[in-house]
Write a protein that holds these residues in place. Structure first.
Motif, short mmCIF file in Angstrom:
data_model
loop_
_atom_site.label_atom_id
_atom_site.label_comp_id
_atom_site.label_asym_id
_atom_site.label_seq_id
_atom_site.Cartn_x
_atom_site.Cartn_y
_atom_site.Cartn_z
N PHE A 151 0.84 -1.22 0.00
CA PHE A 151 0.00 0.00 0.00
C PHE A 151 0.87 1.26 0.00
CE2 PHE A 151 -2.14 3.33 2.46
CZ PHE A 151 -3.25 3.55 1.65
N LEU A 152 1.96 1.20 0.78
CA LEU A 152 2.85 2.36 0.81
C LEU A 152 3.53 2.55 -0.53
CD1 LEU A 152 4.50 1.92 4.34
CD2 LEU A 152 2.80 3.60 3.65
N TYR A 153 3.94 1.42 -1.21
CA TYR A 153 4.55 1.53 -2.54
C TYR A 153 3.59 2.21 -3.52
CZ TYR A 153 8.57 -1.49 -1.53
OH TYR A 153 9.74 -2.01 -1.06
N VAL A 154 2.37 1.66 -3.58
CA VAL A 154 1.39 2.19 -4.54
C VAL A 154 1.07 3.65 -4.23
CG1 VAL A 154 -0.99 1.98 -5.37
CG2 VAL A 154 0.40 -0.08 -5.00
N THR A 155 0.88 3.94 -2.95
CA THR A 155 0.55 5.32 -2.58
C THR A 155 1.69 6.28 -2.92
OG1 THR A 155 -0.84 4.51 -0.77
CG2 THR A 155 -0.16 6.81 -0.69
N ALA A 156 2.91 5.87 -2.59
CA ALA A 156 4.06 6.76 -2.83
C ALA A 156 4.28 6.96 -4.33
CB ALA A 156 5.31 6.17 -2.19
N PHE A 157 4.28 5.82 -5.10
CA PHE A 157 4.51 5.95 -6.53
C PHE A 157 3.39 6.76 -7.20
CE2 PHE A 157 7.04 1.71 -6.49
CZ PHE A 157 8.12 2.38 -5.94
N THR A 158 2.13 6.46 -6.84
CA THR A 158 1.00 7.19 -7.45
C THR A 158 1.02 8.66 -7.08
OG1 THR A 158 -0.32 5.16 -7.36
CG2 THR A 158 -1.51 7.24 -7.69
N GLY A 159 1.29 8.94 -5.82
CA GLY A 159 1.32 10.34 -5.38
C GLY A 159 2.40 11.14 -6.10
N ILE A 160 3.61 10.53 -6.22
CA ILE A 160 4.69 11.23 -6.93
C ILE A 160 4.31 11.45 -8.39
CG2 ILE A 160 7.06 11.01 -7.76
CD1 ILE A 160 6.89 11.84 -4.88
N GLY A 161 3.75 10.40 -9.01
CA GLY A 161 3.37 10.54 -10.42
C GLY A 161 2.29 11.58 -10.64
N LEU A 162 1.23 11.54 -9.79
CA LEU A 162 0.16 12.52 -9.95
C LEU A 162 0.63 13.93 -9.62
CD1 LEU A 162 -2.89 10.56 -8.46
CD2 LEU A 162 -2.28 10.90 -10.86
N PHE A 163 1.52 14.03 -8.61
CA PHE A 163 2.08 15.35 -8.28
C PHE A 163 2.86 15.92 -9.46
CE2 PHE A 163 5.56 17.92 -6.50
CZ PHE A 163 4.81 18.91 -5.91
N THR A 164 3.68 15.04 -10.06
CA THR A 164 4.44 15.49 -11.24
C THR A 164 3.51 15.85 -12.38
OG1 THR A 164 6.25 14.03 -10.58
CG2 THR A 164 6.26 14.84 -12.85
N SER A 165 2.47 15.02 -12.57
CA SER A 165 1.51 15.32 -13.64
C SER A 165 0.79 16.65 -13.41
CB SER A 165 0.48 14.18 -13.73
OG SER A 165 -0.50 14.48 -14.72
N GLU A 166 0.43 16.89 -12.15
CA GLU A 166 -0.26 18.15 -11.84
C GLU A 166 0.66 19.36 -12.07
OE1 GLU A 166 -3.48 20.51 -10.83
OE2 GLU A 166 -3.37 18.35 -11.24
N ILE A 167 1.92 19.20 -11.64
CA ILE A 167 2.87 20.30 -11.86
C ILE A 167 3.06 20.56 -13.35
CG2 ILE A 167 5.30 20.94 -11.64
CD1 ILE A 167 5.34 19.63 -8.92
#
Length: 466
Positions: free
Chosen positions: A86-102
């Protein structure tokens, strides 16, 4: 679903992301369990976030989490493995979505900046065009603040007021246009003024002039303002007064000539009677009788004096344009008295030879007579129609009033009713005859009918011909 990224370089980006993921997976597999290498998946996820849409970012994040779990060498159990995944998925997804949003926000900011630059450039171009238009305008344009001080004046305004360029801003408008300085910046109810006035102005050297001023008031953050466009109408006034004076002299000559003609007729009759009475020997040598003869001859000589008539300004007149001008002059008064007006003019009506000003006076006089005759009627109507025939144009002016009781006295001078002098129709016919026209009255079943007969212009091209 929208495209993943720029279609032109898609294979390159896909290859790069796949290569990074495979490389991190191999490194994680070859590394001991004591040193987890799962953080390396952040690099391809960041690149994917910058290039792919959100659903693909989430898919890649889940894939990277699965690979990290497979190759990190850590023992998997339900409580610890699920939490770690869960931590892997959350961390990877959060970083990816954060980068996408930026990335999306950066793109939006870049688009907004480009639009803002285009708008600024368009605004600068519009301001430059407006400034050029104002500076090159033949009309004087000024803006004034609430205290009557000039804020802006174009080159024409400086030339109009006799000042060098740039001298007007900061000075008061009152010495040059006192009436404009008295205009309130805003009405009592808060509304702005948008109107026109005629007033007198004064140049810097003290020369007065007449001006037509179109102005409007408006509010700004710095207070109320007034913008005005000013046109010098002194030359038009002089031309108008000169034309009116010449027309007055022309009409006066016609009237005096008509009166002289009547006096000559009377003097001729008196001379005949005087000559017959002179055969009487008792009167032939009487001093009073001789004085009467002398006075009659003197009056006859005065009446026989020829006035040099001013030639009318005869020109070719397009009747459609002429009647449009007449309609503009008549429509307000006819509408005020609820008079229905009808205009019937054929499209192929030929031009006529006439004096424009005199012809306009004739129709204005006829319209005034009709308006006076039908005033107060419930069904009051006034009509103008025309037709061409054998080198002439006949224009009928009719109304549905009570008509004319005695047509035989219509064109006699000084035969008017209590509210008119009787000179209007007489002068109208005399004016028309000065350029080979005529005016006559014709009986009608109802109301009055006058016919204006004009000669066509033989040199004017007919419609439909080159």
């Amino acid at each position: 679903m929208s495209s993943l990224f720029s279609s032109g370089r898609r294979p390159t980006y896909l290859a790069l992301i796949a290569t990074l993921i495979i490389g991190v997976a191999i490194a994680d597999w070859r590394t001991t369990a004591a040193v987890p290498f799962g953080f390396g998946y952040l690099l391809p996820i960041v690149i994917a976030g910058a290039l792919l849409n959100r659903w693909y970012v989430i898919t890649i994040a889940i894939l990277c989490a699965v690979l990290a779990e497979l190759f990190d060498g850590l023992e998997w159990s339900v409580p610890f493995g699920l939490t770690r995944d869960f931590l892997y998925v959350t961390a990877f997804t959060g970083i990816g979505l954060f980068t996408s949003e930026i990335t999306e926000r950066r793109k939006a900011a870049a688009v907004h900046l480009r639009n803002l630059n285009r708008e600024n450039q368009a605004r600068r171009d519009a301001e430059e065009q407006l400034e050029n238009l104002i500076e090159s305008s033949p009309v004087a344009i000024v803006t004034v603040d609430a205290g009557g001080s000039i804020l802006f004046a174009n080159n024409t305004a400086h030339r109009l007021l006799g000042l060098p360029a740039g001298a007007l801003p900061g000075t008061g408008i009152a010495p040059y246009l006192p009436s404009l300085a008295k205009v309130p910046q805003q009405a009592d109810d808060g509304r702005s003024f948008r109107t026109m006035m005629q007033c007198k102005g004064m140049r810097q050297d003290g020369e007065p002039f007449l001006a037509d001023v179109w102005f409007s008031t408006y509010r700004t953050s710095a207070g109320p303002r007034l913008a005005a466009m000013i046109v010098d109408t002194s030359e038009d006034f002089r031309d108008r007064e000169q034309t009116s004076f010449e027309q007055l002299l022309f009409g006066s000559r016609i009237l005096v000539s008509a009166v002289s003609h009547e006096i000559r007729n009377i003097c001729g009759a008196i001379s005949v009677v005087h000559e017959n009475l002179s055969r009487d020997t008792m009167l032939a040598h009487h001093s009073d009788f001789e004085a009467l003869g002398t006075l009659t001859q003197a009056l006859k000589r005065i009446a026989a004096m020829e006035l040099r008539d001013r030639e009318a300004f005869i020109a070719s007149i397009d009747l459609h344009s002429f009647f449009e001008e007449l309609m503009i002059l008549l429509r307000p008064s006819l509408q005020d008295e609820d008079i229905r007006a009808a205009w019937s003019l054929p499209g192929d009506l030929p031009p006529v030879l006439a004096d424009h000003h005199s012809l306009m006076q004739v129709f204005l006089n006829l319209a005034q007579n009709s308006r006076r005759a039908i005033a107060g009627r419930q069904d009051a109507s006034f009509s103008i129609s025309a037709h061409a025939h054998q080198g002439r144009v006949e224009i009928a002016v009719a109304d549905n009033g009570p008509g004319v009781e005695d047509p035989s006295i219509l064109f006699r001078p000084f035969e008017g009713s209590a509210d008119s002098t009787g000179l209007g129709l007489y002068l109208s016919r005399a004016l028309l005859r000065s350029f080979d026209g005529n005016l006559r009255y014709e009986p009608a079943p109802q109301g009055a009918l006058f016919i204006v007969d004009l000669a066509t212009d033989p040199d004017a091209p007919r419609k439909g011909q080159d």
